[in-house]
Design an enzyme around this catalytic site. Structure first.
Site, short mmCIF file in Angstrom:
data_model
loop_
_atom_site.label_atom_id
_atom_site.label_comp_id
_atom_site.label_asym_id
_atom_site.label_seq_id
_atom_site.Cartn_x
_atom_site.Cartn_y
_atom_site.Cartn_z
N GLU A 122 129.07 36.19 69.71
CA GLU A 122 130.11 35.17 69.81
C GLU A 122 130.95 35.32 71.07
O GLU A 122 131.09 36.40 71.62
CB GLU A 122 131.04 35.25 68.58
CG GLU A 122 130.30 34.85 67.32
CD GLU A 122 131.14 34.93 66.05
OE1 GLU A 122 130.93 34.09 65.17
OE2 GLU A 122 132.00 35.82 65.94
N CYS A 135 137.17 35.45 75.97
CA CYS A 135 136.93 36.74 75.32
C CYS A 135 135.41 36.92 75.20
O CYS A 135 134.74 36.17 74.50
CB CYS A 135 137.61 36.69 73.95
SG CYS A 135 137.50 38.22 73.05
N CYS A 142 128.30 46.55 66.76
CA CYS A 142 129.00 47.67 67.39
C CYS A 142 128.66 48.92 66.59
O CYS A 142 128.51 48.86 65.38
CB CYS A 142 130.51 47.43 67.35
SG CYS A 142 131.46 48.66 68.26
N CYS A 146 135.10 50.83 63.38
CA CYS A 146 136.55 50.90 63.15
C CYS A 146 136.81 50.18 61.83
O CYS A 146 136.26 49.11 61.58
CB CYS A 146 137.32 50.26 64.29
SG CYS A 146 137.02 51.08 65.86
N CYS A 149 137.99 46.40 61.56
CA CYS A 149 137.34 45.43 62.45
C CYS A 149 136.08 44.87 61.80
O CYS A 149 135.21 45.63 61.37
CB CYS A 149 137.00 46.10 63.77
SG CYS A 149 136.01 45.08 64.86
N CYS A 388 141.19 38.30 66.95
CA CYS A 388 140.75 39.68 67.21
C CYS A 388 140.14 40.30 65.98
O CYS A 388 140.73 40.28 64.91
CB CYS A 388 141.94 40.57 67.52
SG CYS A 388 142.70 40.28 69.06
N1 SAH Z 1 135.43 47.41 71.18
C1 SAH Z 1 136.55 47.22 72.02
C2 SAH Z 1 136.84 45.76 72.33
C3 SAH Z 1 136.71 44.75 71.22
S1 SAH Z 1 137.94 44.65 70.01
C4 SAH Z 1 137.75 47.86 71.43
O1 SAH Z 1 137.71 48.27 70.29
O2 SAH Z 1 138.74 48.00 72.14
C5 SAH Z 1 139.40 43.91 70.71
C6 SAH Z 1 140.69 44.36 70.00
O3 SAH Z 1 140.83 43.81 68.68
C7 SAH Z 1 140.71 45.87 69.79
O4 SAH Z 1 141.95 46.40 70.12
C8 SAH Z 1 140.44 45.98 68.32
O5 SAH Z 1 140.83 47.21 67.82
C9 SAH Z 1 141.22 44.82 67.77
N2 SAH Z 1 140.86 44.46 66.40
C10 SAH Z 1 139.71 44.71 65.75
N3 SAH Z 1 139.75 44.23 64.49
C11 SAH Z 1 140.95 43.67 64.33
C12 SAH Z 1 141.58 42.95 63.24
N4 SAH Z 1 140.95 42.75 62.10
N5 SAH Z 1 142.83 42.49 63.43
C13 SAH Z 1 143.46 42.66 64.62
N6 SAH Z 1 142.92 43.30 65.68
C14 SAH Z 1 141.68 43.81 65.55
FE1 SF4 Z 2 133.64 48.20 67.77
FE2 SF4 Z 2 135.44 46.71 66.47
FE3 SF4 Z 2 135.92 49.30 66.91
FE4 SF4 Z 2 135.98 47.59 68.97
S1 SF4 Z 2 137.37 47.59 67.20
S2 SF4 Z 2 134.97 49.59 68.89
S3 SF4 Z 2 134.35 46.14 68.34
S4 SF4 Z 2 134.27 48.45 65.63
#
Ligand code: SAH
Ligand code: SF4
Length: 415
Positions: A122, A135, A142, A146, A149, A388
């Site tokens: 996406e 974005c 991934c 996390c 996420c 995000c």
């Molecule tokens: N993988 C990279 C970039 C993609 S995520 C990273 O983790 O930095 C972009 C941002 O969105 C990151 O800071 C991530 O931690 C945040 N993010 C992920 N899931 C989220 C959620 N459910 N609500 C708000 N922010 C989130």
């Molecule tokens: Fe991967 Fe989501 Fe963690 Fe970014 S926030 S490193 S996209 S699992």
């Protein structure tokens, strides 16, 4: 003991390993999208052009692809009429396939894209009054899991190629109608930027914050961004590009040196216990190590601050003590920092809730009072799951982590 360095390796060995930079196509034609000018020149020479022709044609084609957005050789009007079919027989300039395009009530747009081998990913465009941010995804899925996420619940399918990464930017410009429109009869005569470099463009900024961890796909991200930043390519300033990492410490120095874009770091917690839980990569590269790598990041300064992203999770990482500790850490490492507070965006099955607005305000105030900027990011495109951490393509199979989580939830429910 035998010196294994000198032993011959069985099987076919490529004397000069060439990176797999070209997405294979069923019709045998080569896709030039994502290739640097020197690589295009090599391919033209391999296909039979003499050195002088290969050099000239690659310069022209490169300009048409990245600067003008041409997707067909037929559009390349300064290339001779006989040459264009020769190119068309051998090469293409492809974009990722668009499976679905959605428009949010707040103007945010999301595209579901597909690679030639059938993987979905996406991209999101977020318009604001003074800028428009694209974005961009770096991987399908991934590996990092996390906990908050949605992308992290997908297994990693594969890295995106440079063409698939820069192809997102090209597609966005197509969709926004932002390619230079002026005449270009000859490269030199037409190279009058006033004629066709539209000011007031919608797409002004790029963030590598889509699906995936960009520093786990370093080479392809670097190669794609170099096309984006090349003045003769897409010509976007590195100051308008931000790469977000969850903290892949060993790649951060190279990111600054070889890519040179702004850095964002997904910090999200200030102590080991909580960060280990919500960003499992922390078990490998801890907070202090990460902050030291930020302090060493080439190019960071008060004029180009590092952004620390902090997702607000109710009762998890959102106390005043956490805010004070965050400030202490940023000061301890003397970081040119700004903090971005991201209200948690929920998704089906998530185990967290977003902090209350008052809590977020209090957290933000503590940061501001210390002299560090700590704004709260407004969630965008929530109605189309474009905010995000909400990116996840429905078509992908469930990951091991997700299955584990579901099993745990079920056993909790039946206990
Ligand atoms: N993988 C990279 C970039 C993609 S995520 C990273 O983790 O930095 C972009 C941002 O969105 C990151 O800071 C991530 O931690 C945040 N993010 C992920 N899931 C989220 C959620 N459910 N609500 C708000 N922010 C989130
Ligand atoms: Fe991967 Fe989501 Fe963690 Fe970014 S926030 S490193 S996209 S699992």
């Amino acid at each position: 003991m035998a010196n294994t360095d000198l032993m011959s390796i069985p099987g076919q060995v490529d004397p000069v390993p060439v990176a797999r930079d070209i997405t294979p196509r069923a019709d045998g034609r080569l896709d030039l999208m994502g290739l640097a000018r020197t690589r295009i020149r090599e391919l033209f020479a391999e296909a039979g052009l003499d050195e002088k022709q290969a050099k000239l044609r690659s310069k022209q084609v490169y300009h048409w692809i990245y600067h003008r957005g041409a997707a067909e050789f037929a559009e390349m009007t300064d290339i001779s009429k006989t040459m264009r079919p020769w190119l068309t027989e051998r090469f293409v300039v492809a974009r990722p396939e668009v499976v679905e395009a959605q428009h949010s009530t707040d103007g945010t747009r999301k595209w579901l894209l597909r690679t030639p081998d059938g993987h979905d990913f996406e991209m999101v465009f977020i318009p604001d009054a003074d800028r428009g941010t694209l974005c961009v995804s770096s991987q399908v899925g991934c590996t990092l899991n996390c906990r908050f996420c949605h992308t992290g619940t997908m297994r990693l399918v594969r890295n995106l190629t440079p063409g698939e990464i820069v192809g997102q930017v090209m597609l966005a410009r197509d969709a926004l109608g932002e390619w230079p429109k002026g005449r270009m009869d000859g490269l030199d005569a037409g190279e009058n930027s006033d004629q066709y470099n539209a000011d007031g463009r919608l797409l002004t900024n790029i963030v590598m914050m889509g699906m995936g961890e960009p520093l786990y796909n370093f080479d392809n991200v670097r190669d794609a961004l170099s096309l984006v930043m090349d003045g003769e390519g897409l010509a976007l300033s590195k100051r308008r590009i931000t790469l977000s990492t969850s903290g892949v410490v060993p790649m951060m120095q190279r990111c600054g040196e070889e890519i040179g874009v702004n850095l964002a770091v997904s910090l999200h917690a200030v102590n080991k216990e909580i960060r280990d839980e919500i960003v499992p990569l922390n078990k490998k590269y801890g907070i202090e190590e990460l902050l030291q790598a930020c302090a060493d990041y080439p190019g960071a300064s008060n004029a180009r601050r590092i952004t620390f992203e902090y997702v607000m999770l109710k009762g998890k990482n959102d106390s005043d003590e956490d805010a004070h500790e965050l400030v202490r850490l940023l000061k301890k490492f003397d970081l040119p920092a700004k903090v971005n507070l991201i209200p948690f965006n929920p998704w089906p099955g998530a185990n967290y809730e977003c902090s209350d607005p008052d809590r977020i305000r209090s957290f933000s105030n503590i940061i501001f009072e210390s002299g560090i900027s700590g704004p709260v990011r407004t969630p965008r495109g929530r109605d189309i799951d474009a905010a995000c951490g909400q990116l996840k393509t429905a078509a992908e199979k469930k990951s091991r982590a997700e299955l584990d989580r579901e099993a745990a939830a079920q056993s909790d429910a039946s206990a």
